[in-house]
Design an enzyme around this catalytic site. Sequence first.
Site, PDB file in Angstrom:
ATOM      1  N   PRO A   9       1.563   2.620   3.210  1.00 23.61           N
ATOM      2  CA  PRO A   9       2.545   1.565   3.464  1.00 23.61           C
ATOM      3  C   PRO A   9       1.926   0.174   3.351  1.00 23.61           C
ATOM      4  O   PRO A   9       0.733  -0.023   3.594  1.00 23.61           O
ATOM      5  CB  PRO A   9       3.002   1.851   4.896  1.00 23.61           C
ATOM      6  N   ARG A  10       2.762  -0.774   2.973  1.00 20.47           N
ATOM      7  CA  ARG A  10       2.327  -2.132   2.674  1.00 20.47           C
ATOM      8  C   ARG A  10       1.495  -2.765   3.790  1.00 20.47           C
ATOM      9  O   ARG A  10       0.477  -3.405   3.530  1.00 20.47           O
ATOM     10  CB  ARG A  10       3.571  -2.981   2.404  1.00 20.47           C
TER      11      ARG A  10
END
Length: 119
Positions: free
Chosen positions: A96-97
């Site tokens: 995830p970012r």
Amino acid sequence: ASRGVVLASGGLGGIYQHSTNPPGFNALGSSVALARRAGVATQDLEYVQFHPTALYIPNEARFLLTEALRGEGAVLRNSKGEAFAKNFHPDGELAPRDIVARGVYNEAQATGDQVYLDI
């Protein structure tokens, strides 16, 4: 009566020293400030979405490097050329970012140098 309101009126990337927002883009969090001044309760303001990879050219505005590059196989490397993303998450570059951003930051701090996106 409403149980809540979501204020979705723009970003605040302009308050950071480095941002991929275009130069002159008014992303200063003014809508949140306006709401707070009006007595609106806010929460979860630490959840600022941003992209963890950008093109760095000295004295130029940052340019967003889409996460689609990592999705197609681009590899994060430190200044020694070592891939390091799997060190911070099993999914590496596809994590995830927020995890990728934190991993990039931590690697840059640990090495005292920039990190690179090998495309």
